[in-house]
Structure formats: structure tokens, C-alpha cells
Write a protein that holds these residues in place. Structure first.
Motif, PDB file in Angstrom:
ATOM      1  N   ILE A 115       0.858  -1.183   0.000  1.00 20.21           N
ATOM      2  CA  ILE A 115       0.000   0.000   0.000  1.00 20.21           C
ATOM      3  C   ILE A 115       0.898   1.237   0.000  1.00 20.21           C
ATOM      4  O   ILE A 115       1.701   1.432   0.913  1.00 20.21           O
ATOM      5  N   ALA A 116       0.781   2.026  -1.052  1.00 18.26           N
ATOM      6  CA  ALA A 116       1.620   3.212  -1.216  1.00 18.26           C
ATOM      7  C   ALA A 116       0.818   4.445  -0.824  1.00 18.26           C
ATOM      8  O   ALA A 116      -0.276   4.667  -1.350  1.00 18.26           O
ATOM      9  N   ILE A 117       1.356   5.216   0.108  1.00 19.95           N
ATOM     10  CA  ILE A 117       0.658   6.432   0.528  1.00 19.95           C
ATOM     11  C   ILE A 117       1.576   7.640   0.353  1.00 19.95           C
ATOM     12  O   ILE A 117       2.662   7.694   0.933  1.00 19.95           O
ATOM     13  N   ASP A 118       1.149   8.579  -0.456  1.00 21.31           N
ATOM     14  CA  ASP A 118       1.943   9.789  -0.675  1.00 21.31           C
ATOM     15  C   ASP A 118       1.123  11.022  -0.338  1.00 21.31           C
ATOM     16  O   ASP A 118      -0.106  10.959  -0.249  1.00 21.31           O
ATOM     17  N   GLY A 119       1.843  12.118  -0.208  1.00 25.72           N
ATOM     18  CA  GLY A 119       1.161  13.377   0.029  1.00 25.72           C
ATOM     19  C   GLY A 119       2.102  14.373   0.671  1.00 25.72           C
ATOM     20  O   GLY A 119       3.206  14.008   1.088  1.00 25.72           O
ATOM     21  N   PRO A 120       1.665  15.641   0.736  1.00 23.49           N
ATOM     22  CA  PRO A 120       2.526  16.673   1.319  1.00 23.49           C
ATOM     23  C   PRO A 120       2.659  16.542   2.838  1.00 23.49           C
ATOM     24  O   PRO A 120       1.959  15.741   3.458  1.00 23.49           O
ATOM     25  N   ALA A 121       3.567  17.336   3.407  1.00 22.96           N
ATOM     26  CA  ALA A 121       3.804  17.323   4.857  1.00 22.96           C
ATOM     27  C   ALA A 121       2.527  17.658   5.619  1.00 22.96           C
ATOM     28  O   ALA A 121       1.738  18.499   5.171  1.00 22.96           O
ATOM     29  N   ALA A 122       2.317  16.981   6.723  1.00 25.05           N
ATOM     30  CA  ALA A 122       1.221  17.257   7.660  1.00 25.05           C
ATOM     31  C   ALA A 122      -0.182  17.043   7.080  1.00 25.05           C
ATOM     32  O   ALA A 122      -1.148  17.641   7.539  1.00 25.05           O
ATOM     33  N   ALA A 123      -0.300  16.163   6.089  1.00 21.56           N
ATOM     34  CA  ALA A 123      -1.624  15.891   5.519  1.00 21.56           C
ATOM     35  C   ALA A 123      -2.351  14.781   6.289  1.00 21.56           C
ATOM     36  O   ALA A 123      -3.513  14.493   6.022  1.00 21.56           O
ATOM     37  N   GLY A 136       2.321  -8.139   4.063  1.00 21.79           N
ATOM     38  CA  GLY A 136       2.046  -6.931   3.306  1.00 21.79           C
ATOM     39  C   GLY A 136       2.743  -5.747   3.947  1.00 21.79           C
ATOM     40  O   GLY A 136       3.251  -5.843   5.073  1.00 21.79           O
ATOM     41  N   THR A 137       2.817  -4.645   3.202  1.00 25.07           N
ATOM     42  CA  THR A 137       3.505  -3.464   3.729  1.00 25.07           C
ATOM     43  C   THR A 137       2.739  -2.184   3.388  1.00 25.07           C
ATOM     44  O   THR A 137       2.010  -2.123   2.400  1.00 25.07           O
ATOM     45  N   VAL A 138       2.943  -1.197   4.228  1.00 25.03           N
ATOM     46  CA  VAL A 138       2.408   0.138   3.996  1.00 25.03           C
ATOM     47  C   VAL A 138       3.608   1.070   4.003  1.00 25.03           C
ATOM     48  O   VAL A 138       4.348   1.102   4.989  1.00 25.03           O
ATOM     49  N   LEU A 139       3.840   1.778   2.907  1.00 26.19           N
ATOM     50  CA  LEU A 139       4.944   2.737   2.865  1.00 26.19           C
ATOM     51  C   LEU A 139       4.349   4.114   2.652  1.00 26.19           C
ATOM     52  O   LEU A 139       3.485   4.288   1.780  1.00 26.19           O
ATOM     53  N   ASP A 140       4.786   5.083   3.447  1.00 29.56           N
ATOM     54  CA  ASP A 140       4.298   6.432   3.195  1.00 29.56           C
ATOM     55  C   ASP A 140       5.459   7.380   2.946  1.00 29.56           C
ATOM     56  O   ASP A 140       6.552   7.203   3.468  1.00 29.56           O
ATOM     57  N   GLY A 141       5.211   8.363   2.067  1.00 30.66           N
ATOM     58  CA  GLY A 141       6.269   9.304   1.705  1.00 30.66           C
ATOM     59  C   GLY A 141       5.801  10.272   0.639  1.00 30.66           C
ATOM     60  O   GLY A 141       4.671  10.773   0.688  1.00 30.66           O
ATOM     61  N   VAL A 173       7.626   6.255  -7.827  1.00 35.38           N
ATOM     62  CA  VAL A 173       9.002   5.792  -8.039  1.00 35.38           C
ATOM     63  C   VAL A 173       9.357   4.507  -7.271  1.00 35.38           C
ATOM     64  O   VAL A 173       9.880   3.564  -7.848  1.00 35.38           O
ATOM     65  N   VAL A 174       9.060   4.493  -5.976  1.00 31.66           N
ATOM     66  CA  VAL A 174       9.520   3.366  -5.144  1.00 31.66           C
ATOM     67  C   VAL A 174       8.760   2.080  -5.494  1.00 31.66           C
ATOM     68  O   VAL A 174       9.377   1.052  -5.757  1.00 31.66           O
ATOM     69  N   CYS A 175       7.442   2.162  -5.501  1.00 23.39           N
ATOM     70  CA  CYS A 175       6.617   0.976  -5.778  1.00 23.39           C
ATOM     71  C   CYS A 175       5.547   1.303  -6.820  1.00 23.39           C
ATOM     72  O   CYS A 175       4.347   1.326  -6.505  1.00 23.39           O
ATOM     73  N   PRO A 176       5.946   1.586  -8.071  1.00 27.26           N
ATOM     74  CA  PRO A 176       4.947   1.980  -9.074  1.00 27.26           C
ATOM     75  C   PRO A 176       3.923   0.881  -9.370  1.00 27.26           C
ATOM     76  O   PRO A 176       2.854   1.158  -9.903  1.00 27.26           O
ATOM     77  N   GLY A 177       4.260  -0.363  -8.991  1.00 25.90           N
ATOM     78  CA  GLY A 177       3.318  -1.460  -9.255  1.00 25.90           C
ATOM     79  C   GLY A 177       2.404  -1.759  -8.070  1.00 25.90           C
ATOM     80  O   GLY A 177       1.662  -2.744  -8.112  1.00 25.90           O
ATOM     81  N   ALA A 178       2.446  -0.942  -7.030  1.00 29.64           N
ATOM     82  CA  ALA A 178       1.616  -1.201  -5.839  1.00 29.64           C
ATOM     83  C   ALA A 178       0.142  -1.276  -6.222  1.00 29.64           C
ATOM     84  O   ALA A 178      -0.349  -0.403  -6.951  1.00 29.64           O
ATOM     85  N   PRO A 179      -0.581  -2.294  -5.748  1.00 29.36           N
ATOM     86  CA  PRO A 179      -1.990  -2.424  -6.129  1.00 29.36           C
ATOM     87  C   PRO A 179      -2.906  -1.379  -5.481  1.00 29.36           C
ATOM     88  O   PRO A 179      -3.996  -1.137  -5.987  1.00 29.36           O
TER      89      PRO A 179
END
Ligand code: DC
Length: 210
Positions: A3-11, A107-112, A118-124
Motif C-alpha cells: 500500500i503506497a501512501i503519498d502526500g505533502p507534509a502534515a496531511a 504486506g507493507t504500507v509505505l508512506d512518503g 518511483v519506489v513501488c509503481p506497481g503497488a496495487p
């Protein structure tokens, strides 16, 4: 399952990521801490923050198992981290370690900032968590005050905007939603509501994989 989680600071992506990891029994990595740990190692060793080869050496030695959020959350470490996060060699070293982490089972959850792109473009499952700069600054302000500290809203607001510019403006892996990311704008949504939405997206992905 990644699970890929992105977003700006403090969201609110850190809170959301931890809650998802806990609910599904997945490993969680706050990738911001890897940039912070690299920066702290340089500061502790009295090394410069503008030498890419030196910073890369430190990035290669970061131990993902030893990341201490309390120590690494200090403001000056965040500032130093944002300087070394623009360096391609540092990013390459840390992305490599992050990708290895992402393979953990079940499974894994990565946030950034660049997980879905870039890191996990294939994340479902890719979530892009955002909120207006005003709302994010207000949340950070309230967090500090509730913890018994004193804070200056205007200074925090300026800081949030400065960090957005740095994160979105850099040439290597700028912050942006992946094309297939699910956008979660939490400006007028509680973190609880965001979690419920995220949970139903993940449940659907898990049943597709089953
Ligand atoms: O989210 P944070 O404040 O802990 O991140 C620290 C710095 O690292 C910030 O300048 C953004 C950067 N970062 C990044 O470039 N890529 C990531 N995947 C995570 C953080």
C-alpha cells in the motif's frame, strides 16, 4: 500486498498509514524517517549537508530497523533532510532499501512523497492524501498545543508552504500523485473518514487478489 501512501507534509498520511498497518497486520515504513536518519547521521558526525558522495555513504548505512520517530521528528533534522532529499545518489540508496522493505510478507504500507510514482509503481493500492496548506498548518499547530507546547500558527503556515515548494519543485522524484492513485482530500474530512475510505479500497484490492 503493498500500500503506497503519498502526500505533502502534515496531511495526515502518517496517522493513516499506521492505522492501516495495524488494522491489516502489515509492516509500516515512514520513508521520511530514512531521509531524516541520513541527515541526522551527517549532523552528528559534523559532516557537510551539501556533499552528495558523503551523504550517499551515510544513506547506504541507514538501518531501517533502528528508526526512532521521536528523535528524528525534530525540526532541524527535517530541514536538513529536505536538503539531502534533492540528491539523486541519496535517493537511489534509500529507494533501494525501501523497495527491499516493501517485499515483506504478508504486506507493507509505505508512506512518503514518491512511493506510488518511483519506489513501488506497481503497488496495487495507491493513496494520495492531501489537504489545503491552511488546514495542514492548523492541524500541526493544534498537535503541538495539545501536547503542551507553544506554537506560532503563521510560522507553521509559512513552513508548510516552503516544504511544499521544495517537495513539489525538485527535479528528482517531485511530489505528485501517481496517475492511478486514489485522491483523498482531508481538508473537510476527518482522519477517521479518510481511514474508512482507505479501508474499503484496500478490502476491495485484497478480495481481487484472493
Ligand atoms: O515527511 P518527512 O517530513 O519526514 O520527510 C522528511 C524529508 O524527506 C522531506 O523533505 C521530504 C523528504 N522525503 C522524500 O523526499 N521522499 C520521501 N519518500 C519521503 C520524504
Amino acid at each position: 500486498m503493498i500500500i503506497a501512501i503519498d502526500g505533502p507534509a502534515a496531511a495526515g498520511k502518517g496517522t493513516l498509514a499506521r492505522r492501516i498497518a495495524e488494522t491489516f497486520g502489515f509492516h509500516h515504513l515512514d520513508t521520511g524517517l530514512t531521509y531524516r536518519a541520513t541527515a541526522k547521521a551527517l549532523l552528528d558526525a559534523g559532516l557537510p549537508l551539501d556533499d552528495e558522495a558523503v551523504a550517499e555513504g551515510m544513506a547506504l548505512r541507514v538501518d531501517l530497523a533502528g528508526l526512532d520517530r521521536t528523535v528524528l521528528s525534530r525540526h532541524e533534522i527535517g530541514e536538513a533532510a529536505s536538503k539531502i532529499a534533492v540528491m539523486p545518489a541519496v535517493r537511489r540508496a534509500l529507494v533501494e532499501a525501501q523497495r527491499r522493505f516493501a517485499e515483506k510478507t504478508p504486506g507493507t504500507v509505505l508512506d512518503g512523497r514518491d512511493i506510488g510514482t518511483v519506489v513501488c509503481p506497481g503497488a496495487p493500492v495507491k493513496l494520495y492524501v492531501t489537504a489545503s496548506a491552511e488546514v495542514r498548518a492548523r492541524r500541526r499547530y493544534e498537535e503541538i498545543v495539545e501536547a503542551g507546547g507553544s506554537a506560532d500558527y503563521d510560522a507553521i503556515f509559512e513552513d508548510v508552504k516552503r516544504r511544499d515548494e521544495r517537495d513539489m519543485g525538485r527535479t528528482d522524484s517531485p511530489l505528485k500523485p501517481a496517475e492511478d492513485a486514489y485522491l483523498l482530500d482531508t481538508s473537510e474530512m476527518s482522519i477517521e473518514a479518510a481511514f474508512q475510505t482507505a479501508k474499503s479500497i484496500i478490502d476491495a484490492a485484497l478480495s481481487r487478489n484472493a
